[in-house]
Design an enzyme around this catalytic site. Sequence first.
Site, PDB file in Angstrom:
ATOM      1  N   SER A  15     -11.691  -1.968  -0.728  1.00 12.65           N
ATOM      2  CA  SER A  15     -10.365  -2.120  -0.135  1.00 12.65           C
ATOM      3  C   SER A  15     -10.417  -1.852   1.357  1.00 12.65           C
ATOM      4  O   SER A  15      -9.408  -1.979   2.040  1.00 12.65           O
ATOM      5  CB  SER A  15      -9.329  -1.214  -0.809  1.00 12.65           C
ATOM      6  OG  SER A  15      -9.553   0.123  -0.510  1.00 12.65           O
TER       7      SER A  15
ATOM      8  N   HIS B   3      -3.883   5.804   3.410  1.00 14.90           N
ATOM      9  CA  HIS B   3      -4.570   4.560   3.051  1.00 14.90           C
ATOM     10  C   HIS B   3      -3.885   3.342   3.646  1.00 14.90           C
ATOM     11  O   HIS B   3      -4.547   2.450   4.197  1.00 14.90           O
ATOM     12  CB  HIS B   3      -4.665   4.420   1.537  1.00 14.90           C
ATOM     13  CG  HIS B   3      -5.571   3.316   1.098  1.00 14.90           C
ATOM     14  ND1 HIS B   3      -5.120   2.091   0.694  1.00 14.90           N
ATOM     15  CD2 HIS B   3      -6.928   3.258   1.016  1.00 14.90           C
ATOM     16  CE1 HIS B   3      -6.144   1.318   0.380  1.00 14.90           C
ATOM     17  NE2 HIS B   3      -7.250   2.001   0.560  1.00 14.90           N
TER      18      HIS B   3
ATOM     19  N   ASP C 195       0.829  -1.192   0.000  1.00 15.42           N
ATOM     20  CA  ASP C 195       0.000   0.000   0.000  1.00 15.42           C
ATOM     21  C   ASP C 195       0.867   1.246   0.000  1.00 15.42           C
ATOM     22  O   ASP C 195       1.906   1.282  -0.661  1.00 15.42           O
ATOM     23  CB  ASP C 195      -0.946  -0.031   1.209  1.00 15.42           C
ATOM     24  CG  ASP C 195      -2.322   0.484   0.844  1.00 15.42           C
ATOM     25  OD1 ASP C 195      -2.449   1.705   0.687  1.00 15.42           O
ATOM     26  OD2 ASP C 195      -3.252  -0.325   0.706  1.00 15.42           O
TER      27      ASP C 195
END
Length: 1027
Positions: A398, A232, A201
Amino acid sequence: MITIQPSFPLKSALLILLISLSIFHFKLSFNPTGNQTLTQKQAICNNYIIRFTDYRLASDHRSYLESSIRSDGWEWIERRNQAAKFPTDFGLLSIEDSVKEALIEEIERLRLVKDVNVDFSYKRGLLGGAFENEQKQPGKIFTSMSFSEEKHCHDSVSSNCSINWSRHLLMPRSQVTSLFGADVLWRKGYTGAKVKMAIFDTGIRAKHPHFRNIKERINWTNEDTLNDNLGHGTFVAGVIAGEDAECLGFAPDTEIYAFRVFTDAQVSYTSWFLDAFNYAIATNMDVLNLSIGGPDYLDLPFVEKVWEITANNIIMVSAIGNDGPLYGTLNNPADQSDVIGVGGIDYSDHIASFSSRGMSTWEIPHGYGRVKPDVVAYGREIMGSKISTGCKSLSGTSVASPVVAGVVCLLVSIFPENKRKEILNPASMKQALVEGAAKLAGPNMYEQGAGRVDLLQSYEILKSYQPRASIFPSVLDYTDCPYSWPFCRQPLYAGAMPVIFNATVLNGMGVIGYVQSPPSWHPSDEEGNLLSIHFTYSEVIWPWTGYLALHMQIKEEGVHFSGVIEGNVTVTLYSPPAQGERAARSSTCILQLKLNVVPTPPRSKRVLWDQFHSIKYPPGYIPRDSLDVRNDILDWHGDHLHTNFHIMFNMLRDAGYYVETLGSPLTCFDASQYGTLLLVDLEDEYFQEEIEKLRDDVINTGLGLAVFAEWYNVDTMVKMRFFDDNTRSWWTPVTGGANIPALNDLLAPFGIAFGDKILNGDFSIDGEQSRYASGTDIVRFPRGGYVHSFPFLDSSESGATQNVLLNSGMNKADSPILGLLEVGEGRIAVYGDSNCLDSSHMVTNCYGLLRKILDFTGSNIKDSVLFSESVKQDTPLYEDDNHLSSRRTDVNFSVYSAVIGKDLICRSDSRFEVWGTKGYNLHVRGRNRRLPGYLVIDLGRGLNSTVGSTKSRRPKFTEKNKGDSAGNRYLGLLYRDELDVPELVASQWLVPAIVAVTGILLFLSIWQIRQKRRRRKRSGSGRLANL
């Protein structure tokens, strides 16, 4: 005083001078060197991934290349990261653009080189983020990232999303861990200890207060930071392993390995992923989470590395995508069978509107897609960690993906560390998840997979797990609706095309398995013998998974049977013995069937859908059908009855029609069995045998034909090209919304042809309001037919010209868009737009019109408005051949086509009796279809080959000069050549020629003016003398 007015020739000369100068200026401004300058900045020296056949140290690979490559123009790129100390299977080269073709060809000939690929760059964001106002943004095309705000479902007509109109969710945000019962396992002492979790990520901050066990932070990007500046990666890690009381993760003792593979600009490269994947393999990761995805399942270095990851017993979890509620929008790698693909639901157990729907589209057109997602989990308003401290809520798949990844980490930790790899693997973990999942009431299998993850049920399965193989889904029940949609919506009957069900084989016994005994059908009673099943399947199951496809037909003796057929399909697999074992492992899989069967419907109610001639992205740049949709330029949803045409399919079933799918050429069906052949939004060419058979089917056999076309305009396609920094090449549309030149060839025997206008506007027909969205017009239609015309705006002209016309108050001209015709024993209906049937970007539907068309083509029922005498053609519509749409000669269409350069053959989606043949009434192997400028690949030069002539109209092509290499230069997408627009619009000599001609005209005009002046002087002096 005598005043001499400027003569007309002088004015003309001045005008021509201005035109000449403006054209010369245009030449300078339009010269492709400007474009080339941009290209050189982007692609003068590009990076390429060299994949080798084995793993060695990078220095050994470099030495091998340096000693083997004789050419110059390349440079080895050192990758200074944590993976450098381990052996690798690839290298990264910088290759000069001027020598790339010859150099790549030389490299690929080397014995230890597997292949050469562009180092793709990835950019997170919606397809709408990859394209803004038709401009390609940097990076690989990826669909919506799951941390974006969810899209709410406004139109239930165009989606299958669940909407609860009676109330809003008023409950406070809950700890997602408590909804799955994670505290039950915590009390048993299972908290994810000793589980190595790789999070691919945006990174994570050091010493973040929410995490107790950050083992390693690794930066794989070209930025000099390990921190997460986007938030994120931190959020995903928090859902998996956070320990803050407000946003608890599932497995707080999990060892976090934060792999930073995206920059702050959300860009990544394939080489970064490959290094990170190799490092994950070398350091024995247990679980890997990828909250990314995109529509391109043909990025082979990436896809094959994912296979390698799972083959090394790393359990990969990935988000299925945020492109719901549209069908056929699965993202890669979550759509791979060896990956756990996760969809999203809300707290009311409704499928989230943003969650992508199946089926997988890899298998289309000849097969049928697999069931995906595998499972769903809560993905709306989930709490997770902020960048520095505190919690926040986000929605998306996600977010659902790390929920499942956290569940997986918790389940892995129930086994002692030294025993885990003996029992746990990607297949056994998926078996535990799908078998333990709770099936939701309402969504179908292509929306929810096996259902909502049930942590405690999966825990019970794993506690007593013994290595085995299984089939997912394990049951196909036609009486279980809507879960078994679309199968439960249409029963089986004799004479139909095979119904294909594609199941996934999960082999928990080992990474590789083999079919020990072929699949077999075991009916539970005598009626079950009416069912005939042919099987296609993976003979080698690797890695951990394979496929089992059932091709089901009812035998002819069941033509009047009505009832339910039940039984089991079994297949036995074996895997090599595990360490310490002597005998091979063996397991028999069972798939339960419960099928509805009805008597064969009447011919008039049977509709055949042509899937064979549909082309989708990938591998080609297939443009969208509606040009009004600016931020989704690709046609990538499958164009299948059960993907973006699923609402139309449901409507036709509600109207009493039986719709079958043909994934083989038009020679592979018996026209006497069908009322209508339905051709919608088709992009491929047609074999000559197909054209001839369809003519006979309609005129002599009475087949109805319904065609829904799309726009096709070469100038518009040229303007839609763009340079992609991702593939280092120009992307040029392979065709328009539909392949109008090919359709015109197919319809030529009936005197029908479409034009090249791009029409837009609102209209009403037979009481139904509709939007005509980037449709085409009808330019040929026979006398005696019925043609409907409406005033529309033609947007096919250049943008500048169009704006001038709009500003001057241009009137919309009437354009023919709908034609109906009786010809011989059959009936034909043609319509110029398919967006009203396609749920992807539909503005208004035309299902009512479709029903009336099918009533006409199948049953000769004529609607009074459609067949009004006022629209009957007393004279034919006719456009000269030279004005019909022409094929593009700058694209190697054979790369994408199932027709060009291919052999005509009926495949396993056609009736069993014509498998492997050319079709009905065709017993010889014939010529292959070809386009101008490309060699004929004749596979039929054997004893059965025939060379004949036909009186049917053949497409007229303009032969190119032998010296013109444009056909070789402009190979389009997937080729490394750079295309230049000017050669498509005007040859390089045309503009200089215009300049030269205008110069000559200017000279002649000036000479003429001087001659007239001399004559005046002479006549004036004569008059003075006389005076």
